[in-house]
Design a protein around this motif. Structure first.
Motif, PDB file in Angstrom:
ATOM      1  N   PHE A  21      17.225 -19.839 -16.845  1.00  0.00           N
ATOM      2  CA  PHE A  21      16.324 -20.997 -16.819  1.00  0.00           C
ATOM      3  C   PHE A  21      14.877 -20.562 -17.023  1.00  0.00           C
ATOM      4  CE2 PHE A  21      13.615 -23.988 -14.418  1.00  0.00           C
ATOM      5  CZ  PHE A  21      13.879 -25.138 -15.134  1.00  0.00           C
ATOM      6  N   ALA A  22      14.486 -19.479 -16.351  1.00  0.00           N
ATOM      7  CA  ALA A  22      13.118 -18.984 -16.510  1.00  0.00           C
ATOM      8  C   ALA A  22      12.874 -18.486 -17.937  1.00  0.00           C
ATOM      9  CB  ALA A  22      12.841 -17.877 -15.493  1.00  0.00           C
ATOM     10  N   ALA A  23      13.861 -17.815 -18.532  1.00  0.00           N
ATOM     11  CA  ALA A  23      13.712 -17.338 -19.907  1.00  0.00           C
ATOM     12  C   ALA A  23      13.608 -18.503 -20.884  1.00  0.00           C
ATOM     13  CB  ALA A  23      14.876 -16.428 -20.276  1.00  0.00           C
ATOM     14  N   LEU A  24      14.391 -19.551 -20.670  1.00  0.00           N
ATOM     15  CA  LEU A  24      14.294 -20.735 -21.529  1.00  0.00           C
ATOM     16  C   LEU A  24      12.934 -21.408 -21.407  1.00  0.00           C
ATOM     17  CD1 LEU A  24      17.831 -22.341 -21.243  1.00  0.00           C
ATOM     18  CD2 LEU A  24      16.797 -21.256 -23.231  1.00  0.00           C
ATOM     19  N   CYS A  25      12.407 -21.459 -20.194  1.00  0.00           N
ATOM     20  CA  CYS A  25      11.059 -22.019 -20.013  1.00  0.00           C
ATOM     21  C   CYS A  25      10.027 -21.178 -20.749  1.00  0.00           C
ATOM     22  CB  CYS A  25      10.719 -22.109 -18.530  1.00  0.00           C
ATOM     23  SG  CYS A  25      11.619 -23.378 -17.652  1.00  0.00           S
ATOM     24  N   GLY A  26      10.171 -19.860 -20.681  1.00  0.00           N
ATOM     25  CA  GLY A  26       9.261 -18.975 -21.401  1.00  0.00           C
ATOM     26  C   GLY A  26       9.356 -19.139 -22.900  1.00  0.00           C
ATOM     27  N   LEU A  27      10.574 -19.222 -23.417  1.00  0.00           N
ATOM     28  CA  LEU A  27      10.752 -19.413 -24.863  1.00  0.00           C
ATOM     29  C   LEU A  27      10.197 -20.758 -25.324  1.00  0.00           C
ATOM     30  CD1 LEU A  27      14.338 -17.975 -25.398  1.00  0.00           C
ATOM     31  CD2 LEU A  27      12.178 -17.000 -26.178  1.00  0.00           C
ATOM     32  N   LEU A  28      10.398 -21.785 -24.517  1.00  0.00           N
ATOM     33  CA  LEU A  28       9.858 -23.096 -24.871  1.00  0.00           C
ATOM     34  C   LEU A  28       8.333 -23.071 -24.898  1.00  0.00           C
ATOM     35  CD1 LEU A  28      10.387 -26.081 -25.462  1.00  0.00           C
ATOM     36  CD2 LEU A  28      10.330 -26.485 -23.008  1.00  0.00           C
ATOM     37  N   ALA A  29       7.726 -22.424 -23.911  1.00  0.00           N
ATOM     38  CA  ALA A  29       6.261 -22.331 -23.886  1.00  0.00           C
ATOM     39  C   ALA A  29       5.739 -21.557 -25.085  1.00  0.00           C
ATOM     40  CB  ALA A  29       5.807 -21.672 -22.585  1.00  0.00           C
ATOM     41  N   ALA A  30       6.383 -20.449 -25.423  1.00  0.00           N
ATOM     42  CA  ALA A  30       5.950 -19.667 -26.587  1.00  0.00           C
ATOM     43  C   ALA A  30       6.120 -20.452 -27.883  1.00  0.00           C
ATOM     44  CB  ALA A  30       6.727 -18.354 -26.649  1.00  0.00           C
ATOM     45  N   ALA A  31       7.216 -21.194 -28.001  1.00  0.00           N
ATOM     46  CA  ALA A  31       7.442 -21.993 -29.208  1.00  0.00           C
ATOM     47  C   ALA A  31       6.403 -23.101 -29.350  1.00  0.00           C
ATOM     48  CB  ALA A  31       8.851 -22.582 -29.182  1.00  0.00           C
ATOM     49  N   VAL A  32       6.060 -23.732 -28.238  1.00  0.00           N
ATOM     50  CA  VAL A  32       5.047 -24.800 -28.284  1.00  0.00           C
ATOM     51  C   VAL A  32       3.693 -24.228 -28.689  1.00  0.00           C
ATOM     52  CG1 VAL A  32       3.743 -26.406 -26.827  1.00  0.00           C
ATOM     53  CG2 VAL A  32       6.225 -26.357 -26.704  1.00  0.00           C
ATOM     54  N   VAL A  33       3.322 -23.089 -28.124  1.00  0.00           N
ATOM     55  CA  VAL A  33       2.032 -22.479 -28.460  1.00  0.00           C
ATOM     56  C   VAL A  33       2.001 -22.068 -29.930  1.00  0.00           C
ATOM     57  CG1 VAL A  33       0.635 -20.414 -28.063  1.00  0.00           C
ATOM     58  CG2 VAL A  33       1.407 -21.776 -26.141  1.00  0.00           C
TER      59      VAL A  33
END
Length: 107
Positions: free
Chosen positions: A74-86
């Motif tokens: 879950f934490a890795a998915l949140c990180g990937l989502l944040a990086a993709a948005v940026v």
């Protein structure tokens, strides 16, 4: 079997006289922007991962291993989502002015 280097030697050996020379300033600017995007995406991933660890899903776990897998996933998915948005926002911020400049050049 044909020799690949012999077959395509004319493409490597002959310089294209009609091609414009590579501008070192443009290459350096592009490399700087790319490096900046890499750092920005890395920071976004770390902050997204940290946010994911602070907001854990509430589930009933059968085993300790599944709890670890779900929390880290879950934490890795949140990180990937944040990086993709940026990266998406940075691409828009860089791409839109570039497209406008290209359109003005063609007019």
């Amino acid at each position: 079997m044909p020799d690949v280097f012999e077959t395509f030697a004319h493409r490597v050996d002959e310089a294209d006289a009609t091609a414009p020379p590579v501008d070192a300033v443009t290459v350096a600017k592009g490399a700087g922007i790319s490096l900046g995007l890499i750092v920005l995406a890395g920071l976004a991933f770390v902050l997204g991962f940290w946010t994911g660890t602070q907001n854990e899903p509430e589930l009933a776990y059968d085993h300790l291993v599944w709890e670890a897998v779900i929390k880290v996933g879950f934490a890795a998915l949140c990180g990937l989502l944040a990086a993709a948005v940026v990266l998406a926002l940075a691409t828009l911020a860089i791409g839109l002015p570039w497209v406008r400049r290209q359109r003005e050049r063609r007019r």
